[in-house]
Every structure is written in C-alpha cells, then in structure tokens.
Design an enzyme around this catalytic site. Structure first.
Site, PDB file in Angstrom:
ATOM      1  N   ASP A  30      10.202   3.499  12.925  1.00  0.00           N
ATOM      2  CA  ASP A  30      10.848   2.354  13.555  1.00  0.00           C
ATOM      3  C   ASP A  30      12.243   2.066  12.981  1.00  0.00           C
ATOM      4  OD1 ASP A  30       9.614   1.521  11.196  1.00  0.00           O
ATOM      5  OD2 ASP A  30       8.459  -0.102  12.114  1.00  0.00           O
ATOM      6  N   ASP A  34       1.681   4.990   1.652  1.00  0.00           N
ATOM      7  CA  ASP A  34       1.438   5.886   2.783  1.00  0.00           C
ATOM      8  C   ASP A  34       1.992   7.266   2.463  1.00  0.00           C
ATOM      9  OD1 ASP A  34       0.380   3.766   4.341  1.00  0.00           O
ATOM     10  OD2 ASP A  34       2.411   3.103   4.804  1.00  0.00           O
ATOM     11  N   ASP A  49       0.851  -1.186   0.000  1.00  0.00           N
ATOM     12  CA  ASP A  49       0.000   0.000   0.000  1.00  0.00           C
ATOM     13  C   ASP A  49       0.887   1.236   0.000  1.00  0.00           C
ATOM     14  OD1 ASP A  49       1.032  -0.026   2.606  1.00  0.00           O
ATOM     15  OD2 ASP A  49      -0.765  -1.010   3.382  1.00  0.00           O
TER      16      ASP A  49
END
Ligand code: ATP
Ligand code: MG
Length: 464
Positions: free
Chosen positions: A159, A76, A74
C-alpha cells in the site's frame, strides 16, 4: 483482441507499465535497524527459508516502526516460497485466508505471518473471469489476490512506500524499491502507484492511510490525500466483517482521538457510522463531546496499560444516535421504555450492516445501554443488585461519560460514586434518602400508587 486494443486506447494511463528500477540498498551503517531489534522467531523463520533456497525478508510495519524507534506490533515475513512450500518447512505452520493466502508460523503465543511475494493485478477483466487466483469486481475492487511474483512485484503491490521496506537479517541490509526511507524521514504517507486506482482496488487503504497518519503523526502526501473524500463512499462495498476489524484497529490503537478527527476531515466517518454521523450533524456539540471524550478515555486507558473493550467503544459511538430514533418511535405512539429498547435494537442492527459487531461485543454493549435505564432505579435492594452486576462498572463509567458530554442526570453519577465508597450503614442511609427525594423513578411510581407490573415496561424486566 480488438477489445483489448480499444481498452488500451481508452485508458492509456492505467496501462502504462510501472517504472522498474533497482532498489536502493541501505547497508547496516546507513540505517538504525539492528538484527537484535527483530523478534528471534522472525529471524529464525527468515533464516530457515533462506537456507532452504528461498528469498526471505522481514517486511512491512515492523521495519517502518523500528526505523521510527517504535515498538512493532508484530513481525511479518515476505518470501519467494509459496504458502505450501512455507508450510513444508515448519511443523508449526498453518495456511490461512482465501482472499489473501498466508502462512502463520506459531511459536507459543507469537505468530509470524509469512506472505508469498505477490504481483500487482492483471487489469484485463476478460482474462480474470476465469482466473482462480485473482479477481476484481466492476469498480476495480480486488476480490482475490493470490498472483505470486518477484520481490520487486511485491514491493509495488504494497500500500504505502513506508510499508514496502525489506530487511534482511543476514546481511542487515534494507531494500527500498519505493523511496520509503525518504518518506519516513519526511514523515509522509504516500501510496505506491496511482492513488485513485489503488484506493479503488482496495478502499480500506483510505482507512489505513488515516490510521498510519494518526499513529505515526505523519502527513498524508497531497496526491494520496486528494482522492479520499471523493472515493470515501466506496467503503460501503467492503464486507462488514472486514470493516469491523479495521474499526477496531482505528480506535483501539492508542490514537483514537486523532484518528477520529482525520476520519471526519476525510469524510470517512459517515460511511463507517452513518447513524452517528447524522447525530453529529444534528447535534454537533453533544455528540462530538461524547464521542471525543470516549475516545480520549480509550487512549488514556491504552496508554496506562488498562484493558479496553470494543463493547464500550461501540456503545459510545452509537449512543448519540439513539434519541432521534426513540423520538421517532414515540411519535408513532410507542411508550418511552419500549421505544428505547426498539431504538437500541434498530441502531445496532443498522450498524451491523456496515461493521458486523460480533455478538460477544454487541450483547455487552446492549447491557451497557440497558444499565443506563437501571442506574436511576435505586430503591430497596436494587442499588445493591446493580452494583453486583458484572456490567455495573461499564454502565457507571458510561453514565459519567454521558454527564461529561452535558447530559443532565440530576447528579446520578456523583450519587453512584458516593454509594460505592460508602459503608453498609452509609448505603442504607443513601437509599432512605431516596424515598424522600424525587430522584428515583421507581419510588415515584410507588408514590403515585401504581403497582408495577412485570410486563409494565420496567427496564429490569425489559432488559434482554
Ligand atoms: P500494523 O501492523 O502496525 O498495523 P502494518 O503495516 O504491519 O501495520 P499490516 O496490516 O500488518 O500492517 O500489514 C502488513 C503489510 O502488508 C503492510 O505493511 C503492507 O505492506 C501490506 N498491506 C497490508 N494491507 C494492505 C493493503 N490493503 N494493500 C496493500 N498492501 C497491504
Ligand atoms: Mg503488521
């Protein structure tokens, strides 16, 4: 004030400000990403936000995957606009999430996820108690994460370095604040900042490290790998619904087998599936074979574009935990079939404390298990009734899985394979063949002269 001063003496390392520096900028000639690789809708969202005067970039997994020549799952977008400002720009947008507020912009079936730049958390608990935007618990876990910040802040709070690359479709430049491109080239999963602290903030990052290592065939960089075994028990604090979502990503991403080995290597499997981990310890060959085979089949099906269901996956992961529980109940005097039913219920209930299994999966999972008791009972019209059941195929596949792990079923899998292929006359002959064989427990019961009572614990009646 004094308390703050002491705190800064107590943990000087944690309070050192992150080193800030200008991002490395890669121009279109210095990287392989092209605007046409990006979803049209994501590019439109970025353009629209930029035209409205906000900063906006395509970010995260899609940039990483495209640089590695993989198909992004996907797209983002990260922006300086707040969720409310984003929503105001699009008619088809919805603000979602509480712990982490986001905007989903809908384009038919595609959803572009737009997140506002966020800052790392203030670490001062006194101030946070009253802060409605950010909060942590005693162990440092982030409970709310809605402190907005600059692009630089946003890169630092992500992260892994490989997930912190920002692509601007207008200039076709990539902004790299964390040496992410270097780590992609060297195939390394590296946490941004102090690994121990970043895992404590969000223990799910340990699962993400393993997931990306398996998916991308990367190595977890040694400082990022070091604290994992020690901190793995922190996963027990994570809400069970979030862990369910993570487990699905771990095992239904096409690399389940490799992921499983890494979860074991980093002691992350036991906090997710305590009963299965115990079964693996007690009976490593059988449990290991069954789980690994199930995961390999799952990967094959995903590779072949076939559907996979979490129900089958959970049925397989937890099946090896059943026998010990059944025996425990039988030792307490419970007859075999009720013991099996009770054990199934207990194991699923316990698992739900760790990874909430939604009913739409736990019910079919239970049916797959119940089917295992019904498949040996083929007499009369039972075989035909079973084969008509919507759960037959999954139950039959599960039987083959058990056999492949070495369970002795007296050739039951082959029998069902033949039965499905046989014509009507062949099927009748196979059923007649059962009367004379000792294979069918129902027939055996009849031969013993016992008339079956509805409440007699037969699995047909007991299946719930
Ligand atoms: P994929 O979608 O392929 O699973 P992804 O990297 O896009 O991988 P997402 O879960 O979609 O992962 O998250 C999008 C981005 O948000 C990540 O790339 C990362 O930058 C950031 N992110 C997600 N989860 C966390 C987390 N727990 N802590 C910090 N940053 C995170
Ligand atoms: Mg993503």
């Amino acid at each position: 004030m004094l308390k703050k001063l002491f705190q800064s003496f107590r943990s000087p390392l944690r309070r050192l400000p992150l080193q800030r520096r200008a991002p490395e900028i890669l121009t279109s000639r210095q990287h392989s990403l092209h605007r046409d690789d990006i979803s049209r809708n994501a590019v439109n969202v970025v353009q629209r936000l930029q035209q409205a005067g906000y900063q906006a970039y395509v970010v995260g997994g899609c940039v990483r995957d495209l640089l590695l020549d993989l198909d992004p799952k996907d797209f983002d977008v990260a922006t300086s606009a707040t969720p409310e400002q984003v929503r105001a720009e699009f008619r088809n947008a919805r603000v979602i999430g509480r712990r982490f507020k986001l905007v989903h912009v809908h384009f038919g079936r595609e959803i572009i996820e737009v997140a506002t730049f966020r800052a790392n958390h203030p670490e001062d608990d006194d101030e946070e108690d009253a802060n409605p935007l950010a909060s942590r618990n005693e162990s440092g876990r982030i409970l709310r994460d809605n402190v907005y910040g600059t692009l630089e802040d946003d890169a630092q709070r992500r992260d892994f370095t490989i997930n912190a690359l920002y692509y601007d479709p207008a200039s076709e430049r990539i902004l790299d604040h964390t040496h992410g491109v270097h780590d992609i080239r060297n195939r390394l999963i590296r946490l941004i900042g102090d690994p121990e602290q970043r895992y404590q903030e969000d223990p799910v990052r340990m699962l993400r490290a393993v997931r990306f290592a398996a998916k991308l065939d990367f190595e977890i960089e040694k400082h990022s790998a070091e604290p994992i075994r020690r901190l793995a028990p922190l996963l027990k604090e994570i809400p069970s619904a979030r862990l369910f979502d993570e487990v699905i990503k771990l095992f239904l991403g096409g690399q389940a087998e490799r992921t499983f080995e890494l979860l074991l290597e980093y002691d992350l499997f036991a906090p997710l599936f305590p009963a299965s981990a115990l079964a693996l310890e007690r009976n490593p060959e059988y449990a290991g074979q069954l789980i690994r085979q199930a995961l390999a089949n799952t990967d094959d099906r995903i590779y072949a574009g076939k559907p996979v269901t979490p129900a089958f996956l959970f049925a397989a992961l937890l099946w090896p935990a059943l026998p010990a529980r059944v025996l425990e109940l039988q030792d307490r005097g419970m007859p075999p079939i009720p013991a099996m039913q009770e054990a199934a219920h207990d194991i699923i209930w316990q698992q739900c404390q760790r990874t909430a299994i939604p009913k739409r999966f736990s019910i079919p999972m239970r049916e797959i298990w119940d089917m295992q008791e019904r498949l040996p009972r083929r007499h009369g019209r039972r075989a035909d009734q079973l084969i008509e059941s919507p759960r037959f195929r999954a139950g039959y596949d599960f039987l083959l899985l058990r056999e492949s792990a070495g369970e002795q079923t007296g050739g039951l899998g082959d029998w069902w394979t033949d039965y499905q292929e046989a014509d009507e006359a062949g099927r009748r002959a196979m059923i007649r063949g059962l009367s004379s064989s000792k294979d069918d427990p129902a027939a055996r019961k009849r031969r013993r002269g016992g008339r079956r009572r509805r409440s007699g614990g037969d699995s047909d009646a007991a299946a719930d």
